[in-house]
Design a protein around this motif. Structure first.
Motif: not given
Length: 75
Positions: A54-58
């Motif tokens: 799971r990644r969060v866009p900067a």
């Protein structure tokens, strides 16, 4: 004698990162990891799946802060 350079406890934020780990996003927001996962789960903080990760866009982090500030001004 020269002093050794001071070590930072928090790594410098890399402005070239496009996707952040949940922990990195939480660190930028100065909140806990569990709280950050809660924001993701509720849809308040955008995230994307990358395989099993799971990644969060900067850019989602400042957008979230902007929404908080806008909501606060409306009160």
């Amino acid at each position: 004698m020269d002093k050794p350079p001071a070590l930072s406890l928090i790594p410098a934020e890399d402005p070239t990162l496009v996707l952040l780990t949940v922990e990195e996003a939480a660190r930028r927001l100065r909140i806990g990891r569990t709280t950050c996962y809660g924001l993701i789960r509720s849809g308040e903080l955008e995230s994307v799946p990358v395989g099993r990760l799971r990644r969060v866009p900067a850019d989602a982090v400042p957008e979230y802060v902007t929404r908080l500030r806008t909501a606060q001004r409306a009160v």
